[in-house]
Design an enzyme around this catalytic site. Structure first.
Site, PDB file in Angstrom:
ATOM      1  N   ASP A  78       0.916  -1.300   0.085  1.00 47.97           N
ATOM      2  CA  ASP A  78      -0.101   0.094   0.059  1.00 47.97           C
ATOM      3  C   ASP A  78       0.904   1.193   0.076  1.00 47.97           C
ATOM      4  O   ASP A  78       2.143   1.098   0.282  1.00 47.97           O
ATOM      5  CB  ASP A  78      -0.939  -0.008   1.407  1.00 47.97           C
ATOM      6  CG  ASP A  78      -2.046  -1.100   1.343  1.00 47.97           C
ATOM      7  OD1 ASP A  78      -1.764  -1.741   0.221  1.00 47.97           O
ATOM      8  OD2 ASP A  78      -2.683  -1.071   2.022  1.00 47.97           O
ATOM      9  N   HIS A 126       5.267  -7.331  -0.253  1.00 48.04           N
ATOM     10  CA  HIS A 126       5.183  -8.583  -1.235  1.00 48.04           C
ATOM     11  C   HIS A 126       5.854  -8.730  -2.724  1.00 48.04           C
ATOM     12  O   HIS A 126       6.241  -7.438  -2.879  1.00 48.04           O
ATOM     13  CB  HIS A 126       3.398  -8.806  -1.448  1.00 48.04           C
ATOM     14  CG  HIS A 126       2.740  -8.981  -0.236  1.00 48.04           C
ATOM     15  ND1 HIS A 126       2.101  -9.991   0.267  1.00 48.04           N
ATOM     16  CD2 HIS A 126       2.400  -8.163   0.747  1.00 48.04           C
ATOM     17  CE1 HIS A 126       1.555  -9.736   1.148  1.00 48.04           C
ATOM     18  NE2 HIS A 126       1.482  -8.537   1.358  1.00 48.04           N
ATOM     19  N   SER A 165       7.214   3.581   5.355  1.00 50.68           N
ATOM     20  CA  SER A 165       8.670   3.690   4.611  1.00 50.68           C
ATOM     21  C   SER A 165       8.433   3.782   3.341  1.00 50.68           C
ATOM     22  O   SER A 165       7.496   4.540   2.584  1.00 50.68           O
ATOM     23  CB  SER A 165       9.740   2.799   4.985  1.00 50.68           C
ATOM     24  OG  SER A 165      10.973   3.315   4.760  1.00 50.68           O
TER      25      SER A 165
END
Length: 421
Positions: A203, A279, A390
């Site tokens: 995200d 991911h 981050s």
């Protein structure tokens, strides 16, 4: 007569100490009155001695200023000066960020103003690595059962977290802040796009994307960093997945292994309220890891527009390998309070550790005598996690007809399409 004398004495005393003490003196005993008179006399002598302190004068161009030595020493104390200047500078930066947000809402271009070398040096001198380690330990402290809901609810309200997507919605389930930051999502919350070859690994917000030109990569529009500084210098061909370089080839051309391909990049910023795991963005094989122990400066879009080569200053983990079109890399960039970067299949990785010094890097190869390829990753497979928001940077090789399905500044979620052929 005694009463009159006592009233006269009280009136005389009231005149000497002032009207503000009159209420205190009424109704007191003679012994208490005597003690108050003694204390008032001592206080009067002390105040008179202060008035007789020698004053020093110094002249400015406009007027003469008098000050007592004690007052001058107080004004010259370094702590009030540092607090005043630091507070003023912080206020100025907050105002600048507010202006940037307002310009973004209006769709106007934000004027570029880069930090000077002294500002970068001053920022890097802040012990962000130590503070981040302390924050990490604080996050692992188990909260009392009754305190969990208020603390997590405040965080949810502040950063707009959608707990309906979490695999466990009950806030009492999370023992500490670290578990809450690394919460898992429901399986159906992030469907993985099967129509596009590259998906978003996390995200976040798209800061920049496009082709890599002149060995420079844009962290945001108009602010670049060196590709070689970011990925690190070349080493032996046994460790890295791309062929040896010749003296006439640029660093960019060393990464492009197939004729007719181009080098592309994409930068995704994870805010504190975003899902903190990342991911695999495609089907690829990870063959090498390079860890840069660096600073832990903030990587929010405002800082990315202010500090050139911000991502090269910060601690980061570079994973390199191959996909069906050639070279592929994913870099997890640390930030303030995000000293901990975890790669699930790499147990030897320890980020923000005091045993590593800034300005160095350490390599690890997943290619061994028993494993000639490395670590295979499937698109959408769990790869790693941050302890707070981050940045993820993708740099990869692809044919010239590769197209991004993105807009700069847009919000994106893990599993959505980044681009395809």
């Amino acid at each position: 007569m005694g009463g009159v004398a006592r009233r006269g004495g009280r009136d005389k005393m009231a005149t000497s100490v002032g009207p503000w003490c009159l209420r205190l003196l009424r109704g007191v005993t003679p012994l208490q009155s005597s003690r108050l008179h003694c204390e008032n006399t001592a206080l009067s002598h002390f105040l008179q001695s202060l008035r007789m302190l020698p004053l020093r004068a110094f002249r400015t161009d406009a007027r003469k200023i008098h000050t007592a030595p004690a007052r001058a020493l107080y004004l010259l104390r370094p702590l009030p000066i540092l607090l005043a200047t630091g507070g003023g500078y912080a206020g100025y930066r907050q105002y600048a960020k507010y202006r940037e947000r307002e310009l973004e809402k209006l769709g106007l271009e934000i004027p570029l103003k880069l930090a000077g070398p002294w500002e970068v040096t001053l920022y890097k001198s802040v012990p962000t690595r130590l503070l981040s380690r302390a924050w990490g330990r604080l996050n692992q402290v188990e909260l009392p059962h009754w305190l969990r809901r208020p603390v997590y609810s405040l965080y949810i309200w502040t950063f707009g977290v959608n707990m309906k997507e979490a695999a466990v919605e009950d806030l009492h389930h999370y023992r500490n802040l670290s578990e809450f930051f690394r919460r898992k999502l429901k399986p159906q919350a992030r469907p993985v796009c099967s129509l596009h070859s590259v998906i978003s690994p996390s995200d976040g917000k798209i800061l920049n994307f496009g082709q890599v030109k002149n060995c420079e990569v844009e962290q945001v529009k108009g602010v670049t960093y060196s590709l070689e500084s970011f990925l690190g210098p070349r080493t032996s061909t046994e460790d890295l997945p791309f062929p040896p370089a010749t003296s006439c080839r640029s660093f960019k051309s060393q990464l492009v292994t197939r004729e007719g391909n181009e080098l592309y990049h994409c930068v995704i910023y994870l805010a504190p309220g975003d899902y903190h795991c990342f991911h695999s963005p495609t089907d690829w094989t990870v063959s090498h890891r390079r860890h840069f122990p660096g600073s832990l400066m903030s990587v929010n879009p405002g800082m990315a527009r202010w500090i050139k080569e911000l991502f090269c200053h910060n601690e980061r983990v570079v994973l390199t390998g191959d996909w069906k079109h050639g070279f592929f890399s994913l870099t997890a960039v640390g930030a303030t309070n995000v000293g901990s970067i975890r790669i699930y299949f790499d147990r030897d990785l320890h980020t923000n550790s005091p045993r590593y010094s800034k300005g160095s890097y350490n390599d690890f190869s997943f290619v061994t005598h028993t494993n000639k390829e490395g670590v295979p990753m499937r698109k959408g497979e769990h790869l790693g996690e941050f302890n707070l928001g981050s940045t993820i940077v993708l740099i990869f090789e692809a044919p010239k007809d590769f197209n991004f399905e993105l807009k700069a500044g847009q919000k994106i979620r893990f599993g959505e399409a980044l681009g395809s052929l």
